[in-house]
Scaffold this motif. Structure first.
Motif, PDB file in Angstrom:
ATOM      1  N   ARG A 264      -2.043   2.987  -3.646  1.00  0.00           N
ATOM      2  CA  ARG A 264      -3.092   3.253  -2.666  1.00  0.00           C
ATOM      3  C   ARG A 264      -4.410   2.653  -3.136  1.00  0.00           C
ATOM      4  NH1 ARG A 264      -2.272   8.987   0.429  1.00  0.00           N
ATOM      5  NH2 ARG A 264      -0.042   8.726   0.858  1.00  0.00           N
TER       6      ARG A 264
ATOM      7  N   ASP B 216      -3.589   3.918   4.317  1.00  0.00           N
ATOM      8  CA  ASP B 216      -3.570   3.761   2.857  1.00  0.00           C
ATOM      9  C   ASP B 216      -2.288   4.264   2.217  1.00  0.00           C
ATOM     10  OD1 ASP B 216      -4.276   6.355   3.625  1.00  0.00           O
ATOM     11  OD2 ASP B 216      -5.358   6.731   1.771  1.00  0.00           O
ATOM     12  N   SER B 217      -1.409   4.898   2.982  1.00  0.00           N
ATOM     13  CA  SER B 217      -0.112   5.303   2.450  1.00  0.00           C
ATOM     14  C   SER B 217       0.980   4.325   2.846  1.00  0.00           C
ATOM     15  CB  SER B 217       0.267   6.701   2.958  1.00  0.00           C
ATOM     16  OG  SER B 217       0.603   6.657   4.339  1.00  0.00           O
TER      17      SER B 217
ATOM     18  N   THR C 220      -9.924   7.802  -1.790  1.00  0.00           N
ATOM     19  CA  THR C 220      -9.097   8.640  -0.931  1.00  0.00           C
ATOM     20  C   THR C 220      -9.821   8.882   0.395  1.00  0.00           C
ATOM     21  OG1 THR C 220     -10.068  10.718  -1.716  1.00  0.00           O
ATOM     22  CG2 THR C 220      -8.207   9.816  -2.973  1.00  0.00           C
TER      23      THR C 220
ATOM     24  N   GLU D 193       0.820  -1.222   0.000  1.00  0.00           N
ATOM     25  CA  GLU D 193       0.000   0.000   0.000  1.00  0.00           C
ATOM     26  C   GLU D 193       0.847   1.262   0.000  1.00  0.00           C
ATOM     27  OE1 GLU D 193      -2.223  -3.396   1.518  1.00  0.00           O
ATOM     28  OE2 GLU D 193      -0.351  -2.494   2.212  1.00  0.00           O
TER      29      GLU D 193
END
Length: 1011
Positions: free
Chosen positions: A578, A619-620, A582, A574
């Motif tokens: 991603r 998610d980063s 968002t 990830e």
């Protein structure tokens, strides 16, 4: 110097026709066919039949002719489908005839004619090359059962005679060409000769040049001329064919790959054979060009002998510049194999052990805020400046990115197609006109001087400095062997020169040892400071030739030779890709689809995409130490629980109206962990369901409705539970205390109005509880139940003083009520010293409710109750819960119990909890805002105040500390009536290094908040 052949036969057409008529009884027209050693004619009869008449070189002994005859007869018998010549007997039934020439005797053979054109006259289409390989594989498979004394001969075209080509070097007058041949011969001596004993041998055709390969209608149609057939390493068959297939090709290795793939599909090659194919191709070319050089001295008028000489030199020149490891990888990958044997095992090992590796920098890259840079487009200022070697522009562009995105580490991903490699040495040697532009490592951008550490034990293989612009600058190669026979290497580039000079070849480094520091622009090849970290699965003697960038066409090969080093660096996928929406899109969708009073944690919400052990990943790809989510009791996605769920889900999942073993296996095991009095179970899905059912049973059993609760208690989200949860009904949106709910003051030792020992405080509050209960009884409102968390959580992690519960339980029971221990949050060993928090108080409840940690994240809860209460509840109304007690949930619960015992996690909770408490108490001495520190096992509370003397609540400070800790990578929460208590509930698998990290971050968060 070896003289290879007698002159080729020179029979006229007339002479050949006369012998054909006399020996074979055939009339026809003859047309000359090209040949190097023999004389061949195409025979066309009037009735349309076609044959090939071969008059063999006088140097060919009869034993060799007999060998070839036996070979062709064997093929005809073993595999009639093979498109090779078939022997036509002479008029008297012989396989060949002997005829006299001017001065010598010659053997003459008539064979079937194979239609088609030589491959030399056609464009070498990919399907043709693949078909060539298949034909040779089919041939050698058929020849595997063939043997003949005549096959064991030594002649110059047999690959094992390669060293004798040195005797012909004097015939090569060009110094550059001589060096090329010498290199090929040196490679043969160094790599092939030692491997010969490991190579399979058999009879092979040995001369699949493009004049001996016939094609028709775009496909390979036949193989002719077995004059060079010999007993030899089988892989030489492929090498010889590849040598000719690669001539004049812009991408010669790809051409060879098609031949090898076709061969392997019919007759699989072995690892040892793959490893020498390129070397044998070069050996064949060395034989060929030296032969040509010798012949040129005496036969310069025969163009056939030199038709491939220039292309052979060109190809030898190309292959000399190609890394044999890469070429071998391309050939293997074309056959559907790993480009490097064992590459998959290396990747699997790193994936499995990613969380156990030492961090390669401090803080661990996974814990730092990261941003993936774009070096693939000149529209990006950083890429444009880097490509132009504009140091000032690149530095400015990078600084602007840091300011805009707010990251600690910049990342350059593996496999990125980049525009920044403009130096001449990035030109491809594999494919003419192409450039190497695919990044084969992981770039981690950090300030010059940042220290790097090896994630696992290593030996220093090389430490050098490459000073050229766009090169590595300081460079180190480490070898790792974490398990026997599991060996790989890591390359570290763009390092500080001084720290590289500190390393010594052969030096042993332990996991976590210092490797080097990042170099600045002047030392790292002119790049923004970063480390190029590359994983390598094949050995290199020369670190200078390891490519850090590759061609796009071979991405799958790079995956094996130089795999993504993300696991080595402790980074999840990830980090670079991603998934899903968002964070902002999710927030907006939640507003659109979900109820507005479904809350989110933290002032800036987190999007979590992965859980592993004590870590949650956003998610980063940033890792957060989870000290808050007590549902993941054994850590996120514990493999024991995951396997149990998957195994049972693949077998059966149904409800309790059907018989199944799992619910009995689970409740039997659970019963052993509880007091014997609690011998009856209801398996449900959530803690709220469990508490709701417990109240129903208590009310049914007693025939009463009133309930005693502790102030600020929370027991669940159903209306029945909201009505007994002061934390809900007394706060915003609540409707106040219902008439049947009666609050007991919570015995908060820290905020007790009366001074004294905890025992004194406990007695004081117990006396107050007795007074309230007495009043209820007198007023006709005798309680049905007293329900309490053994350690009130949302009330602020309150630890009830010793003796309090025993006294209150006694008063409730004397009043005819049932006592319910809500262990939804604190059960299953969280307190460390015992499995259940109520055990520490020396009491046995009538009902215990269990939830949250019970299934390690799987929806599961249980009501454990005395038999007589359960019997009273069975009043004729069926109790059925669609999902409660399903086999999958029970399997998850059973795995939790087994893991707690097997991994001795209660003892771990005690040890780590005591360590954390001690550490926080040291912080308390430093920060006056820490009013109280309390806890047991891994259930801890830190009360934040404005002033210790007044104990004024400081919820705003607690919130800021919690949010700052989140920014620093540790998750914690706040609770209590005024949200001023930081609560810590780490997973039971918490280790000392996690505790140390928690204490460091808490210290930093307190310092940043209070400064």
């Amino acid at each position: 110097m070896t003289i290879v052949n007698n002159p080729r036969p020179t029979f006229s057409r007339g002479e050949a026709l006369q012998h054909l008529r006399a020996r074979f009884g055939i009339e026809g027209d003859l047309t000359s066919l090209p040949s190097e050693r023999d004389q061949n004619f195409l025979v066309e009869t009037k009735d349309g039949r076609r044959f090939t008449l071969k008059i063999m070189n006088a140097a060919e002994p009869l034993s060799a002719i007999a060998f070839q005859t036996s070979l062709l007869r064997h093929l005809e018998s073993f595999d009639p489908s093979l498109p090779v010549p078939r022997i036509l007997p002479t008029a008297d039934g012989q396989d060949f005839a002997l005829v006299n020439g001017v001065s010598e005797q010659y053997a003459m053979r008539l064979v079937s004619y194979l239609p088609g054109h030589p491959l030399a006259e056609e464009a070498k289409l990919p399907e043709m090359l693949h078909g060539l390989g298949r034909l040779l594989g089919q041939l050698d498979r058929a020849l595997a059962s063939f043997g003949h004394a005549g096959a064991h001969r030594s002649f110059d075209w047999e690959i094992r005679t390669t060293p004798s080509a040195r005797e012909r070097l004097s015939a090569i007058t060009d110094p550059e060409q001589r060096l090329l041949v010498e290199k090929a011969l040196d490679i043969y001596n160094a790599r092939v000769a030692p491997a010969l004993k490991h190579l399979r041998c058999g009879v092979i055709h040995n001369d699949a040049n493009d004049w001996n390969i016939l094609v028709a209608d775009g496909r390979v149609n036949g193989l002719i001329d077995f004059g060079d057939a010999v007993h030899s390493p089988i892989v030489a068959e492929v090498a010889v064919a590849c040598a000719y297939a690669m001539l004049d090709e812009l991408d010669p290795v790809q051409a060879a790959a098609r031949v090898v793939a076709g061969y392997h599909a019919e007759y699989p090659l072995q690892d040892a054979e793959f490893s020498v194919i390129l070397d044998l191709i070069m050996a064949r070319l060395a034989i060929s060009v030296t032969m040509s050089a010798v012949r040129r001295m005496g036969a310069a008028d025969d163009p056939y002998l030199f038709v491939s000489e220039k292309p052979a030199w060109d190809l030898l020149r190309k292959l000399s510049a190609i890394d044999h490891r890469i070429a071998t990888g391309i050939l293997r990958q074309a056959c559907g194999l790993e480009a490097a044997p064992g590459a998959h095992r290396i990747r699997e090992w790193l994936s499995t052990n990613r969380q156990n590796l030492a961090p390669l920098m401090t803080p661990h890259p996974a814990r730092q805020a990261k941003h993936v840079l774009n070096l693939g487009s000149l529209d990006e200022p950083l890429a444009a400046a880097s490509a132009a070697q504009d140091i000032s522009g690149a530095d400015s562009a990078y600084s602007e990115l840091v300011q805009r995105h707010g990251f600690d580490l910049g990342l350059g991903p593996w496999g990125e197609r980049r525009v920044i490699y403009t130096a001449p040495f990035f030109e491809s040697v594999l494919a003419a006109g192409k450039r190497r532009n695919v990044h084969l490592g992981l770039d981690i951008f950090a300030p010059a001087g940042t220290e790097m550490f090896t994630p696992l034990a290593a030996t220093v293989v090389a430490a050098t400095i490459n000073p050229e612009p766009q090169d590595y600058g300081g460079l180190i190669l480490l070898e790792h062997e974490p398990e026997p026979c599991l060996r790989f290497w890591t390359l570290w580039g763009h390092l500080d020169h001084a720290s590289v000079r500190e390393r010594r070849v052969g030096e042993r480094l332990n996991a976590g040892s210092f490797v080097a520091r990042l170099g600045d622009y002047a030392e790292n090849g002119g790049w923004v400071p970063h480390v190029h970290l590359q994983l390598i699965t094949v050995p290199y003697e020369d670190v200078g030739i390891i490519p850090g960038v590759g061609e796009e066409a071979f991405t799958e090969v790079w995956e094996d030779l130089y795999p993504r080093p993300y696991d080595l660096a402790g980074l999840t996928p990830e980090t670079f890709v991603r998934p899903g929406r968002t964070k902002q899109e999710l927030v907006e969708k939640r507003r659109e689809r979900l109820g507005r009073n479904i809350s989110m944690s933290y002032s800036t919400p987190l999007k979590m995409v992965r859980g592993e052990g004590v870590w949650l990943y956003d998610d980063s790809g940033r890792a957060y130490l989870d000290c808050y989510n007590n549902v993941a009791h054994l850590g996120h996605c514990h493999p024991n629980v995951v396997k149990a769920i998957a195994r049972q889900a693949a077998l059966l999942n149904t409800n309790t109206r059907y018989l199944h073993d799992t619910i009995i296996d689970y409740t039997d095991r659970l019963a052993k962990a509880l007091p014997k009095e609690l011998d009856t179970f209801f398996v449900v899905c959530t803690g709220s369901e469990a508490n709701d059912l417990a109240l129903r049973m208590a009310r049914t059993y007693t025939g009463r409705n009133d309930v005693l609760v502790l102030d600020w208690a929370y027991h669940g989200h159903t209306q029945a539970l909201i009505d007994v949860s002061p934390y809900k009904y007394k706060r915003k949106g609540g409707r106040g205390r219902p008439s049947f709910t009666h609050e007991l003051p919570i015995p908060d030792v820290y905020r007790a109005l009366l001074a004294g020992t905890p025992e004194d405080i406990a007695q004081s509050y117990a006396d107050e509880a007795a007074r309230i209960i007495s009043g209820l009884v007198s007023a006709g409102h005798s309680p049905a139940a007293f329900i309490a968390e053994t350690i009130p959580s949302v009330a602020g992690q309150i630890f009830l003083p010793p003796g309090y519960l025993k006294e209150v339980y006694s008063h409730v029971r004397r009043a005819g009520g049932v006592v319910i221990a809500d262990e939804v949050q604190v059960g299953f060993g969280r307190v460390g010293g015992s499995m259940w928090a109520f055990e520490e108080h020396g009491v046995i409840p009538d009902i215990v409710t269990l939830g949250k940690p019970i299934g390690n994240g799987h929806p599961l809860a249980v009501v454990a109750v005395r038999r007589e209460i359960a019997e009273a509840f069975a009043n004729g109304m069926e109790y059925f819960n669609t999902f409660g007690g399903n086999p999958v949930s029970c399997a998850a619960g059973l795995a939790v119990l087994e893991t707690l015992e097997k991994e001795d996690l209660l003892a771990n909770a005690s040890n780590q909890g005591a360590y954390i408490l001690e550490g926080v108490r040291r912080l308390q001495e430093r920060y006056p805002a820490i009013g109280d520190v309390r806890g047991r096992g891994l259930f801890l509370g830190i009360e934040i105040v404005r002033n210790r003397s007044t104990k004024e609540h400081a919820g705003d400070i607690a919130s800021k500390v919690s949010n700052r800790a989140k920014e620093l990578g540790v998750l914690m929460g706040t609770d209590g009536p005024y949200d001023n208590v930081i609560k810590l509930r780490p997973p039971m698998i918490f280790k000392r290094e996690h505790a140390d990290l928690l204490l460091r971050v808490l210290n930093q968060a307190m310092s940043d908040t209070l400064s």
